[in-house]
Design a protein around this motif. Structure first.
Motif, mmCIF file in Angstrom:
data_model
loop_
_atom_site.group_PDB
_atom_site.id
_atom_site.type_symbol
_atom_site.label_atom_id
_atom_site.label_comp_id
_atom_site.label_asym_id
_atom_site.label_seq_id
_atom_site.Cartn_x
_atom_site.Cartn_y
_atom_site.Cartn_z
ATOM 1 N N LEU A 226 0.843 -1.209 0.000
ATOM 2 C CA LEU A 226 0.000 0.000 0.000
ATOM 3 C C LEU A 226 0.874 1.253 0.000
ATOM 4 C CD1 LEU A 226 -2.791 1.424 0.322
ATOM 5 C CD2 LEU A 226 -2.463 1.260 2.785
ATOM 6 N N GLN A 227 1.854 1.237 0.891
ATOM 7 C CA GLN A 227 2.698 2.428 1.015
ATOM 8 C C GLN A 227 3.541 2.663 -0.234
ATOM 9 O OE1 GLN A 227 4.481 1.475 4.776
ATOM 10 N NE2 GLN A 227 2.983 2.683 5.939
ATOM 11 N N ALA A 228 3.813 1.576 -0.960
ATOM 12 C CA ALA A 228 4.593 1.732 -2.191
ATOM 13 C C ALA A 228 3.690 2.100 -3.374
ATOM 14 C CB ALA A 228 5.340 0.432 -2.488
ATOM 15 N N GLY A 229 2.405 2.230 -3.111
ATOM 16 C CA GLY A 229 1.503 2.690 -4.171
ATOM 17 C C GLY A 229 0.952 1.576 -5.049
ATOM 18 N N ASP A 230 0.975 0.339 -4.567
ATOM 19 C CA ASP A 230 0.402 -0.779 -5.320
ATOM 20 C C ASP A 230 -1.066 -0.494 -5.671
ATOM 21 O OD1 ASP A 230 0.268 -3.825 -5.960
ATOM 22 O OD2 ASP A 230 -1.410 -3.460 -4.574
ATOM 23 N N ALA A 231 -1.387 -0.674 -6.960
ATOM 24 C CA ALA A 231 -2.700 -0.236 -7.446
ATOM 25 C C ALA A 231 -3.851 -0.974 -6.774
ATOM 26 C CB ALA A 231 -2.779 -0.406 -8.963
ATOM 27 N N GLU A 232 -3.710 -2.287 -6.634
ATOM 28 C CA GLU A 232 -4.809 -3.054 -6.044
ATOM 29 C C GLU A 232 -5.058 -2.620 -4.595
ATOM 30 O OE1 GLU A 232 -4.048 -7.161 -5.309
ATOM 31 O OE2 GLU A 232 -6.160 -7.651 -4.958
ATOM 32 N N ASN A 233 -3.984 -2.517 -3.838
ATOM 33 C CA ASN A 233 -4.154 -2.148 -2.429
ATOM 34 C C ASN A 233 -4.630 -0.714 -2.266
ATOM 35 O OD1 ASN A 233 -3.495 -4.688 -1.767
ATOM 36 N ND2 ASN A 233 -1.791 -4.173 -0.397
ATOM 37 N N LEU A 234 -4.181 0.141 -3.159
ATOM 38 C CA LEU A 234 -4.625 1.531 -3.100
ATOM 39 C C LEU A 234 -6.137 1.599 -3.370
ATOM 40 C CD1 LEU A 234 -2.839 3.807 -2.369
ATOM 41 C CD2 LEU A 234 -2.474 4.317 -4.771
ATOM 42 N N ALA A 235 -6.579 0.786 -4.322
ATOM 43 C CA ALA A 235 -8.010 0.757 -4.643
ATOM 44 C C ALA A 235 -8.804 0.227 -3.440
ATOM 45 C CB ALA A 235 -8.259 -0.111 -5.869
ATOM 46 N N LEU A 236 -8.253 -0.800 -2.778
ATOM 47 C CA LEU A 236 -8.927 -1.339 -1.599
ATOM 48 C C LEU A 236 -8.965 -0.321 -0.466
ATOM 49 C CD1 LEU A 236 -7.862 -5.048 -1.065
ATOM 50 C CD2 LEU A 236 -10.132 -4.105 -1.514
ATOM 51 N N TRP A 237 -7.838 0.352 -0.315
ATOM 52 C CA TRP A 237 -7.750 1.391 0.722
ATOM 53 C C TRP A 237 -8.817 2.453 0.472
ATOM 54 C CZ3 TRP A 237 -6.203 6.593 -0.105
ATOM 55 C CH2 TRP A 237 -6.031 7.345 1.057
#
Ligand code: ARG
Length: 585
Positions: A226-237
């Motif tokens: 998430l902190q590295a800007g991963d698209a999937e996790n950012l979308a979940l966040w």
């Protein structure tokens, strides 16, 4: 005759003028005028005492000279007398009381009068500020209702108020939340009660990380992604935050709470590195056991326990974000004052934040705003412990508010069974929510208080139902006699107060100004509550002593004016506290 909204301002100017005429140095003579003990006067000036002491003069004789030197205009507004060793007491004249009541005859006029108190000041008020994916429970209500009241009062008193909901939407909890969301989610539950499900996911994930080291690893990995800007996790966040905000919004709507901004902790992510840089360069921050910390050697406690502004693993924390937030609020919002509301457990954090900010801004030549940590105590159950459900969980705010409405509905239905159900529901919403809110606001926020349904819903005492009922009763007087409380002709015909009860009520009305000043300078809404309660009491005493609708048109006009102004001030005051008032109950 023109009387200032806050007559004490005119009086202070008059006292200062008298001092200058007598050759007193401004720096040695205080012209401050305060609210007096009502038995002796409306206002009191006691600057003479310190001045006399300084010059080894007789204070009483000096006070006499000051009174003699008062500009004559002020003596048409009030009369001045000496008391004790050299106090000067002022009593507003009946004509001045009447003039005040005539001048401040609408909500707009009151607001124009009050606007002098904080005109031109920019306040950023950070309140509510819950953490994402957690249910709002009863402990959250204080920050919400006190914050909303503070915003309304400051704006009424002329300030520009920027309301910011500083949501806790960033941090280590997201590793667990995302892992839980990916692995443990129940879609049906998520659709039914999203916040409930998010909270369950967090708890379940948290428990799993404690039992299984590989889950802890996995959760950490999700956080890193998430902190590295991963698209999937950012979308979940984003999705988790949206679900969470939607649920918060429902409660804000119920409580008539609004925000101008909801920047949240994540907003400051890209604003942290310069803060570390500046503080390090200035020598304010140092490395300690891998962490970046700020010591405050002049402060016994924070000398050994420094302010950690970056964790040893290099991650940001609450303090990093708050430092960046201070800077942003000054630079972007032009804040003259920053007000943050949280419970008293965060006192140390905000003390360290403020100590650090002062040194940091001084060293960089930045303008220093005022800062207020508006802290508050806890809400206790009848057993004197933190309020809980029977099963020991914190009480959900949603459930508390529904219960308040239900209980108020039952109350209204026994009191006024003749009203149609829709109207009883509306009344119940105003009374129920108002009662919970007022119970909180009427306590000094620094203390804990015991929450009891019977007490907060009582029609007697310093409660919302009592005040709302007082308002409805005054409305009904005007209704019954077909008179409009805002009718200007009635106001123009009125004469100054005469009876003792009329005087007491008129004086109490004028005291609105000093009450607003006290309330907004200390950011303690209970002062306004106490005032409104006393005003309602003064009105009851007046109503019991003096018949309003008498035949003599002069007497009738002056008493109706008092009724109309009591109504105006009660309604305006309750609105500032966030309550909805009713025309009938
Ligand atoms: N989210 C925090 C909490 O729930 C409160 C944030 C208050 N505002 C701030 N700028 N620190 O405790």
């Amino acid at each position: 005759m023109h009387v200032s909204f806050q007559p004490a301002v005119d009086l202070a100017a008059a006292v200062a003028a008298a001092g200058r005429q007598l050759g007193f140095a401004d720096s040695e003579f205080s012209s401050e005028v305060r609210t007096a003990d009502p038995r002796h006067g409306d206002f009191q000036a006691n600057g003479v005492l310190a001045y006399a002491k300084l010059h080894k003069a007789n204070p009483r004789a000096l006070a006499e000279k000051v009174v003699a030197a008062l500009p004559s205009e002020i003596l048409s507004i009030c009369d001045a007398s000496l008391a004790g060793p050299g106090f000067i007491n002022f009593r507003l004249r009946p004509t001045a009381l009447l003039a005040w009541l005539q001048q401040y005859g609408s909500a707009r006029q009151l607001e124009e009068g009050a606007a002098g108190l904080h005109r031109g000041q920019h306040y950023v008020v950070d309140f509510s500020s819950p953490n994402t994916a957690k249910q709002l429970h009863v402990g959250h209500i204080r920050g919400m209702v006190i914050g909303e009241a503070i915003c309304r009062m400051l704006a009424f008193c002329g300030a520009t108020v920027i309301r910011d909901n500083h949501i806790g939407d960033w941090g280590t909890q997201f590793g667990k939340l995302i892992w839980g969301y990916k692995n443990l989610r129940n879609d049906e539950a998520l659709a039914r009660d999203p916040l409930e499900e998010l909270e369950r996911l967090y708890k379940a994930a948290d428990a799993a990380t404690k039992e299984r080291p590989e889950v802890l690893e996995a959760a950490r990995a999700e956080l890193v992604k998430l902190q590295a800007g991963d698209a999937e996790n950012l979308a979940l966040w984003n999705r988790i935050n949206a679900i969470s905000s939607g649920a918060f919004e429902e409660i804000y709507r119920k409580l008539d709470i609004r925000f101008d901004h909801q920047l949240g902790e994540s907003f400051y992510n890209d604003k942290l590195t310069p803060v570390y840089g500046e503080l390090s360069r200035l020598g304010l921050a140092t490395e300690s056991e891998g962490a970046l910390v700020v010591f405050h050697p002049e402060h016994p406690r924070f000398n050994t326990q420094p302010f950690i502004i970056r964790k040893s693993d290099g991650a940001a924390n609450y303090a990093s974000t708050d430092l960046a937030t201070m800077l942003y609020r000054v630079e972007h919002f032009g804040a003259d004052a920053i007000v943050i509301l949280t419970d008293a457990r965060q006192t140390d954090h905000f003390e360290q934040l403020w100590l650090t900010t002062q040194k940091w801004f001084a060293a960089t030549g930045r303008r220093l705003p005022r800062f207020e940590h508006v802290s508050f105590g806890s809400i206790l159950g009848e057993d004197g412990k933190a309020i809980k459900t029977r099963s020991g969980d914190p009480i959900r705010l949603k459930a508390l508010l529904s219960e308040a409405e239900e209980r108020a509905f039952a109350l209204v239905s026994t009191k006024s069974p003749e009203l149609p159900e829709t109207e009883r529901r509306e009344i119940a919403a105003a009374v129920g929510i108002g009662a919970v809110r007022y119970a909180d606001l009427s306590q000094n926020r620094s203390s804990d208080y015991v929450f009891t349904w019977d007490k907060i819903l009582s029609l007697e005492g310093n409660t919302a139902p009592y005040l709302l009922y007082a308002v409805a009763r005054i409305h009904s007087i005007f209704r019954r006699h077909g008179v409009d409380p805002a009718d200007p002709a009635a106001v123009a015909a009125a004469a100054p107060p005469e009876s003792e009860a009329e005087f007491a009520l008129a004086r109490k009305l004028v005291a609105l100004a000093s009450t607003l000043e006290l309330t907004t300078s200390q950011l303690r809404p209970h002062f306004l509550c106490t005032y409104l309660y006393e005003l309602a009491g003064a009105y009851s005493a007046f109503y019991a002593a003096d018949k309003v609708l008498v035949d003599d048109p002069a007497v009738r006009a002056r008493r109706l004016l008092l009724c109309a102004r009591t109504l105006l001030v009660l309604e305006s005051g309750l609105r500032l506290l966030g309550l909805r008032t009713l025309g009938r109950m």
